[in-house]
Scaffold this active site. Sequence first.
Site, PDB file in Angstrom:
ATOM      1  CB  CYS A 131      -0.860   0.004   1.249  1.00 31.99           C
ATOM      2  SG  CYS A 131      -1.773  -1.537   1.465  1.00 31.99           S
ATOM      3  NE  ARG A 135       4.316   1.784  -1.544  1.00 30.61           N
ATOM      4  CZ  ARG A 135       5.574   1.426  -1.424  1.00 30.61           C
ATOM      5  NH1 ARG A 135       6.480   1.947  -2.204  1.00 30.61           N
ATOM      6  NH2 ARG A 135       5.949   0.559  -0.510  1.00 30.61           N
ATOM      7  CD1 TRP A 163      -2.393  -4.763  -4.852  1.00 30.64           C
ATOM      8  CD2 TRP A 163      -1.650  -5.969  -3.113  1.00 30.64           C
ATOM      9  NE1 TRP A 163      -2.188  -6.055  -5.276  1.00 30.64           N
ATOM     10  CE2 TRP A 163      -1.731  -6.820  -4.233  1.00 30.64           C
ATOM     11  CE3 TRP A 163      -1.208  -6.510  -1.912  1.00 30.64           C
ATOM     12  CZ2 TRP A 163      -1.382  -8.160  -4.188  1.00 30.64           C
ATOM     13  CZ3 TRP A 163      -0.862  -7.851  -1.863  1.00 30.64           C
ATOM     14  CH2 TRP A 163      -0.949  -8.668  -2.999  1.00 30.64           C
ATOM     15  CG  ASN A 210       3.210  -0.605   2.719  1.00 33.48           C
ATOM     16  OD1 ASN A 210       2.728  -1.627   2.241  1.00 33.48           O
ATOM     17  ND2 ASN A 210       4.396  -0.145   2.365  1.00 33.48           N
ATOM     18  N   GLY A 211       1.844  -3.105   4.734  1.00 31.97           N
ATOM     19  CA  GLY A 211       2.528  -4.310   5.218  1.00 31.97           C
ATOM     20  C   GLY A 211       1.532  -5.306   5.783  1.00 31.97           C
ATOM     21  CD  GLU A 247       8.882  -9.856 -19.273  1.00 30.21           C
ATOM     22  OE1 GLU A 247       8.757 -10.539 -18.240  1.00 30.21           O
ATOM     23  OE2 GLU A 247       8.549  -8.662 -19.323  1.00 30.21           O
ATOM     24  CE  LYS A 273       5.392  -7.667 -18.749  1.00 31.91           C
ATOM     25  NZ  LYS A 273       6.566  -7.368 -17.968  1.00 31.91           N
ATOM     26  CD  GLU A 277       2.484  -8.078 -15.906  1.00 34.84           C
ATOM     27  OE1 GLU A 277       2.368  -7.732 -14.736  1.00 34.84           O
ATOM     28  OE2 GLU A 277       3.576  -8.080 -16.507  1.00 34.84           O
ATOM     29  CG  HIS A 288      10.244 -33.502 -22.409  1.00 28.72           C
ATOM     30  ND1 HIS A 288      10.639 -34.821 -22.502  1.00 28.72           N
ATOM     31  CD2 HIS A 288      11.184 -32.775 -23.045  1.00 28.72           C
ATOM     32  CE1 HIS A 288      11.796 -34.871 -23.148  1.00 28.72           C
ATOM     33  NE2 HIS A 288      12.148 -33.643 -23.492  1.00 28.72           N
ATOM     34  CE  LYS A 301       6.433  -0.349 -12.264  1.00 25.81           C
ATOM     35  NZ  LYS A 301       6.556  -1.348 -13.326  1.00 25.81           N
TER      36      LYS A 301
HETATM   37  C1  F6R Z   1       5.659  -7.801 -14.339  1.00 25.48           C
HETATM   38  C2  F6R Z   1       6.252  -7.069 -13.236  1.00 25.48           C
HETATM   39  C3  F6R Z   1       6.566  -7.812 -11.994  1.00 25.48           C
HETATM   40  C4  F6R Z   1       7.843  -7.250 -11.333  1.00 25.48           C
HETATM   41  C5  F6R Z   1       8.066  -7.927  -9.978  1.00 25.48           C
HETATM   42  C6  F6R Z   1       9.351  -7.452  -9.318  1.00 25.48           C
HETATM   43  O1  F6R Z   1       5.461  -6.991 -15.447  1.00 25.48           O
HETATM   44  O2  F6R Z   1       6.460  -5.895 -13.324  1.00 25.48           O
HETATM   45  O3  F6R Z   1       6.676  -9.174 -12.229  1.00 25.48           O
HETATM   46  O4  F6R Z   1       8.918  -7.464 -12.184  1.00 25.48           O
HETATM   47  O5  F6R Z   1       6.989  -7.658  -9.128  1.00 25.48           O
HETATM   48  O6  F6R Z   1       9.315  -6.096  -9.025  1.00 25.48           O
HETATM   49  P1  F6R Z   1      10.642  -5.288  -8.757  1.00 25.48           P
HETATM   50  O7  F6R Z   1      11.421  -5.275 -10.010  1.00 25.48           O
HETATM   51  O8  F6R Z   1      10.195  -3.923  -8.352  1.00 25.48           O
HETATM   52  O9  F6R Z   1      11.385  -6.009  -7.664  1.00 25.48           O
END
Ligand code: F6R
Length: 608
Positions: free
Chosen positions: A2, A27, A74, A98-99, A480, A484, A487, A503, A603
């Site tokens: 958060c 956040r 969050w 937050n936490g 990746e 992408k 998500e 496999h 994020k």
């Molecule tokens: C996916 C994404 C997440 C972050 C992950 C790590 O697009 O952004 O998978 O890569 O949460 O976050 P950081 O890099 O801030 O440790």
Amino acid sequence: MCGIVGIVGVKPVAERLVDALKRLEYRGYDSAGVATIHDNKLDRRRAEGKLFNLETKLAGEPLPGLIGIAHTRWATHGVPNETNAHPHFVDGVAVVHNGIIENFAEIKEELGAEGAIFVTQTDTEVVAQLLAKYRRQGLGRREGMHEMLRHVTGAYALAVIFEDDPSTIMAARSGPPLAVGYGDGEMFLGSDAIALSPFTNRIAYLQDGDWAVLGRDGAQIFDLAGNRVERPIQISSATAYMIDKGNHRHFMEKEIYEQPEVISHALSHYVDFAEQKVRPVDAGIDFANLRGLAISACGTAYLAGLVGKYWFERYARLPVEIDVASEFRYREMPLSRDQAALFISQSGETADTLASLRYCKDNGLKIGAVVNVKESTIAREADAVFPILAGPEIGVASTKAFTCQLAVLASLAVSAGRARGTLSEADEKQLVHSLIEMPRIMSKVINAVQPQIESLSRDLSKFKDVLYLGRGTSYPLALEGALKLKEISYIHAEGYAAGELKHGPIALIDENMPVIVIAPFDRFFEKTVSNMQEVAARGGRIIFITDEKGAAASKLETMATIVLPEVAEIISPMIYSIPIQLLAYHTAVFMGTDVDQPRNLAKSVTVE
Ligand code: F6R
């Protein structure tokens, strides 16, 4: 995960608190709230959903007051509704958090037995309940705060105001970051310096176990034992302007387009363009004498690390142990002091990555941090910091941070190769030359593939499942690509090493499951094409991402072939990131999802 913020000011705070929350919305964004004290009364506005809803509420019912705290959530405990939104009030105490309070269930039971009535499903409410109880028992505000902190365990950044003291904010940190901002006759508190950037750039960071009392003229900081401690005031480089989307529809699109520029900027930090050499790396890590390297990170940053593993092993003959941080931290991996550890994190605050870092630090390893936020906890706890210089990344799905992480890891691998004598000066020149060429090629690729990918995305958006395949460094890229797509579009997607297809996953292949094959014409090409043939033979539809040579060499019928220029192997992960990012982006746009703030995500992940 958060975001929290607080102001004890000389002019009204509600609007400024919301302005700060906007910078923290990355956040979490499932509810938000603000509380102030006015005429000796606590009052609050809270709203479910995006910050905009809180703003609308405040426009209808403004909140006066010169002191306040605010929160963007969050959800961890309790659904994201208005009741569970912070700030939480109990008998003249207001709390934002937050936490996770890990022992909240025991405390709740204890307080419940004493007659406390809980109105939310959150873990945070126990903090407000405990503080209210200590006040009823006659403890002063500071004593109550200290006593509460001795009772709660877990991860927290907290801000508290008491109705009977309209000139003080109390704060505490154990885990998630907390920045104290020093203004002119006003004091600020925030989850990061960016939140406070319009108000001040004079920032002190609380350390784990610190708690603080903020008045208009300054802050007193204490450790958990209650001793006064000093935390240096630093000048933060966080920019005050509200980052905007420019001409783009979404931050994600803007960040995809920004990549050539930011990568060029990042590279200039690590390589000498004129000499075509890597610059000397931060002395905190002595690559020449290492026996091994441990890499850990989460999500996209982990996948950057996985590409890095290929590079460190190939160019520097340095064995790499890599794992996602949530596993790494608990694996009890044997480590020795002749290894170093590298942690990759855009935010620099990811809880699991930080815990893995601390595990390695406790085992005596030198720590390197590949981070975007230089003031972050992970950067501050590292011996050597390798900034990725991507600039603020607002879209929750990481794009430019990923490719900048790759650019930095590639440069470090070349550096390590030179230091260890596994690369000659001529090898270095050739590799660095390719890296320098990358931004220019990337820029061309973005413009060239965009129209084709936009129309292909319309087709892709009709499918429910998608498979991504790749070999070598294209394997992490396949992972990746799948991450992408899922998500932001919510289409189910999986990434596989192409050789693993037979496999298991091959059982899924039919005309309803497009297979995206990432295969530059490199030393793995023939093998990957064989795997593509296995897909084609079973009626699978192939989206083939390759280069001119690869397109000419493959005779297979595809749903689409995206042709990129031929590039040196070291830069192909960055160049091939472009079509996979654009494919995910445009598919999500067609599907009408919230591209920049996808559901359930945040994020910065500061909880386990
Ligand atoms: C996916 C994404 C997440 C972050 C992950 C790590 O697009 O952004 O998978 O890569 O949460 O976050 P950081 O890099 O801030 O440790």
